[in-house]
Motif scaffolding. Structure first.
Motif, PDB file in Angstrom:
ATOM      1  N   GLY A 183       6.986  39.158 -20.276  1.00 41.90           N
ATOM      2  CA  GLY A 183       5.775  39.960 -20.106  1.00 41.90           C
ATOM      3  C   GLY A 183       5.448  40.796 -21.312  1.00 41.90           C
ATOM      4  N   CYS A 184       6.099  40.544 -22.450  1.00 45.37           N
ATOM      5  CA  CYS A 184       5.920  41.431 -23.598  1.00 45.37           C
ATOM      6  C   CYS A 184       4.473  41.475 -24.081  1.00 45.37           C
ATOM      7  CB  CYS A 184       6.874  41.060 -24.731  1.00 45.37           C
ATOM      8  SG  CYS A 184       6.645  39.419 -25.441  1.00 45.37           S
ATOM      9  N   ILE A 185       3.782  40.322 -24.077  1.00 46.03           N
ATOM     10  CA  ILE A 185       2.379  40.321 -24.504  1.00 46.03           C
ATOM     11  C   ILE A 185       1.501  40.966 -23.432  1.00 46.03           C
ATOM     12  CG2 ILE A 185       0.384  38.865 -25.038  1.00 46.03           C
ATOM     13  CD1 ILE A 185       2.264  36.861 -26.317  1.00 46.03           C
ATOM     14  N   ALA A 186       1.593  40.466 -22.216  1.00 49.36           N
ATOM     15  CA  ALA A 186       0.732  40.944 -21.131  1.00 49.36           C
ATOM     16  C   ALA A 186       0.897  42.439 -20.895  1.00 49.36           C
ATOM     17  CB  ALA A 186       1.038  40.165 -19.848  1.00 49.36           C
ATOM     18  N   LEU A 187       2.131  42.911 -20.851  1.00 52.92           N
ATOM     19  CA  LEU A 187       2.375  44.318 -20.537  1.00 52.92           C
ATOM     20  C   LEU A 187       2.029  45.227 -21.700  1.00 52.92           C
ATOM     21  CD1 LEU A 187       5.726  43.885 -18.584  1.00 52.92           C
ATOM     22  CD2 LEU A 187       3.444  44.249 -17.649  1.00 52.92           C
ATOM     23  N   SER A 188       2.231  44.767 -22.924  1.00 56.23           N
ATOM     24  CA  SER A 188       1.815  45.575 -24.080  1.00 56.23           C
ATOM     25  C   SER A 188       0.304  45.735 -24.101  1.00 56.23           C
ATOM     26  CB  SER A 188       2.299  44.927 -25.376  1.00 56.23           C
ATOM     27  OG  SER A 188       3.708  44.882 -25.432  1.00 56.23           O
ATOM     28  N   GLN A 235      -7.825  44.292 -16.816  1.00 59.16           N
ATOM     29  CA  GLN A 235      -7.067  43.664 -15.750  1.00 59.16           C
ATOM     30  C   GLN A 235      -6.386  42.440 -16.346  1.00 59.16           C
ATOM     31  OE1 GLN A 235      -6.445  44.697 -12.575  1.00 59.16           O
ATOM     32  NE2 GLN A 235      -7.477  46.593 -13.237  1.00 59.16           N
ATOM     33  N   VAL A 236      -5.072  42.408 -16.307  1.00 54.14           N
ATOM     34  CA  VAL A 236      -4.299  41.370 -16.971  1.00 54.14           C
ATOM     35  C   VAL A 236      -3.612  40.490 -15.939  1.00 54.14           C
ATOM     36  CG1 VAL A 236      -2.459  40.892 -18.634  1.00 54.14           C
ATOM     37  CG2 VAL A 236      -3.915  42.918 -18.932  1.00 54.14           C
ATOM     38  N   VAL A 237      -3.681  39.171 -16.165  1.00 55.24           N
ATOM     39  CA  VAL A 237      -2.973  38.206 -15.326  1.00 55.24           C
ATOM     40  C   VAL A 237      -1.903  37.546 -16.191  1.00 55.24           C
ATOM     41  CG1 VAL A 237      -3.138  36.097 -13.940  1.00 55.24           C
ATOM     42  CG2 VAL A 237      -4.991  37.794 -13.881  1.00 55.24           C
ATOM     43  N   ALA A 238      -0.656  37.567 -15.717  1.00 60.10           N
ATOM     44  CA  ALA A 238       0.470  36.995 -16.445  1.00 60.10           C
ATOM     45  C   ALA A 238       0.968  35.767 -15.707  1.00 60.10           C
ATOM     46  CB  ALA A 238       1.582  38.023 -16.589  1.00 60.10           C
ATOM     47  N   CYS A 244     -10.627  37.145 -22.271  1.00 64.01           N
ATOM     48  CA  CYS A 244      -9.642  36.841 -23.306  1.00 64.01           C
ATOM     49  C   CYS A 244      -8.512  36.032 -22.694  1.00 64.01           C
ATOM     50  CB  CYS A 244      -9.106  38.146 -23.900  1.00 64.01           C
ATOM     51  SG  CYS A 244      -7.716  37.951 -25.051  1.00 64.01           S
ATOM     52  N   MET A 245      -8.088  34.978 -23.412  1.00 65.56           N
ATOM     53  CA  MET A 245      -6.889  34.243 -23.061  1.00 65.56           C
ATOM     54  C   MET A 245      -5.956  34.251 -24.255  1.00 65.56           C
ATOM     55  SD  MET A 245      -8.194  30.927 -20.838  1.00 65.56           S
ATOM     56  CE  MET A 245      -6.622  30.115 -21.111  1.00 65.56           C
ATOM     57  N   VAL A 246      -4.667  34.418 -23.977  1.00 62.13           N
ATOM     58  CA  VAL A 246      -3.677  34.465 -25.049  1.00 62.13           C
ATOM     59  C   VAL A 246      -2.450  33.675 -24.621  1.00 62.13           C
ATOM     60  CG1 VAL A 246      -2.775  36.673 -24.178  1.00 62.13           C
ATOM     61  CG2 VAL A 246      -2.263  35.971 -26.523  1.00 62.13           C
ATOM     62  N   SER A 247      -1.805  33.047 -25.585  1.00 59.77           N
ATOM     63  CA  SER A 247      -0.573  32.323 -25.273  1.00 59.77           C
ATOM     64  C   SER A 247       0.311  32.189 -26.512  1.00 59.77           C
ATOM     65  CB  SER A 247      -0.877  30.924 -24.724  1.00 59.77           C
ATOM     66  OG  SER A 247       0.319  30.266 -24.349  1.00 59.77           O
ATOM     67  N   ASN A 248       1.595  32.330 -26.265  1.00 54.44           N
ATOM     68  CA  ASN A 248       2.631  31.962 -27.235  1.00 54.44           C
ATOM     69  C   ASN A 248       3.424  30.837 -26.570  1.00 54.44           C
ATOM     70  OD1 ASN A 248       4.613  31.787 -29.179  1.00 54.44           O
ATOM     71  ND2 ASN A 248       5.694  33.622 -28.501  1.00 54.44           N
ATOM     72  N   PRO A 249       2.878  29.629 -26.561  1.00 52.66           N
ATOM     73  CA  PRO A 249       3.478  28.541 -25.784  1.00 52.66           C
ATOM     74  C   PRO A 249       4.635  27.880 -26.534  1.00 52.66           C
ATOM     75  CG  PRO A 249       1.566  27.719 -26.928  1.00 52.66           C
ATOM     76  CD  PRO A 249       1.672  29.185 -27.280  1.00 52.66           C
ATOM     77  N   PRO A 250       5.363  26.978 -25.889  1.00 53.16           N
ATOM     78  CA  PRO A 250       6.373  26.195 -26.614  1.00 53.16           C
ATOM     79  C   PRO A 250       5.708  25.443 -27.771  1.00 53.16           C
ATOM     80  CG  PRO A 250       6.590  25.893 -24.238  1.00 53.16           C
ATOM     81  CD  PRO A 250       5.312  26.629 -24.450  1.00 53.16           C
TER      82      PRO A 250
END
Length: 284
Positions: free
Chosen positions: A123-128, A137-140, A186-192
């Protein structure tokens, strides 16, 4: 104190470089003593209780097995906050802090927004983002129930209430608008994004301990997750909204081309502080 310092240095010197050993010693003593290393040095002679001595020995023994210090201590520092981590979650990296900083600079002035973090892990990205954007409003989202359990605990510890958590597979067919509650700004991802073939050059502490499912993609489809997330973004990101990725530096131009094919606009390939292509941002 000197005996403890000598024990840590002497035990770890054959596995870690001198500079890294000193860093690990500082982290261990701060964790056990629960005060800054500078304060420990100022205080000088420090009597360690039997429980503290045993704790130090357990930590050092696990480090001898090349286990990352973050997993040994169960915590990692990210964007000015301490996050719980375990082997269900990746260890947050400094370059990911750059991704968070970029999003904050783009969205701090907005009165309200919805943000989706795909593959949230600890949750480091979402919670930060939620911590610094109280209007958001953030969805993780994550495929790992274990990772979401850690992320929920981090939300509690950080006193963040504007985040909801969703267990789902981004590669699976789904009624995503219904599951996720509608559109996002906004959408964000640090995917594999690490190829399987790259394992040969990686350190043991990553390969043996961090979750492989959060690290690796097939060699024949390095953009697998980016393609799926960008496709979802076409359905969920509001016009003018942003898509943000952390990327494998080897595939920056290919990912830019993919996003162009998918009709994203204002695509930027951004280098991290080490000079590597690391972030892509684009508008829907």
């Amino acid at each position: 104190m000197k005996e403890i310092q000598d024990h840590i240095r002497g035990t770890l010197k054959n596995l870690y470089a001198a500079e890294e050993t000193e860093s690990l010693m500082r982290i261990i003593l701060e964790h056990v003593c629960r005060k800054p290393y500078s304060r420990i040095l100022i205080d000088g002679i420090h009597p360690f209780s039997p429980q503290q001595q045993e704790q130090i020995h357990r930590i050092v023994d696990r480090l001898l097995l090349a286990e990352p210090i973050q997993y040994v201590l169960g915590e990692a520092f990210f964007y000015n906050h301490t996050f719980r981590v375990d082997n269900h979650t990746l260890i947050p990296r400094p370059e990911t802090e750059e991704l968070v900083g970029l999003i904050l600079s783009d969205y701090t002035a907005k009165k309200e927004c919805r943000i989706l973090d795909v593959g949230t892990g600890s949750g480091c990205i979402a919670l930060s983002l939620a911590k610094h954007l109280p209007q958001a409003q953030v969805v993780a989202l994550d495929i790992s129930a274990g990772a979401l359990e850690v992320a929920r605990e981090n939300a509690r510890l950080l006193d963040v209430g504007n985040v909801s958590f969703v267990l789902a597979d981004i590669l699976a067919a789904c009624d995503w608008p219904t599951l996720l509650g509608g559109a996002f700004d906004c959408m964000v991802s640090n995917p594999p994004y690490i190829l399987m073939e790259e394992q040969a050059a990686m350190d043991r502490n990553v390969l043996d301990y961090e979750p492989a499912g959060a690290l690796f993609v097939p060699d024949d489809d390095p953009l697998l997750f980016y393609r799926a997330i960008a496709a979802l973004g076409r359905a969920l990101i509001r016009p003018g909204g942003g898509l943000y990725f952390e990327i494998n530096a080897r595939y920056g131009p290919e990912l830019v081309a993919l996003l162009k094919q998918m009709d994203y606009q204002e695509i930027e390939l951004i280098r991290d502080l080490a000079g590597k292509d690391r972030i892509i941002k684009a508008k829907r």
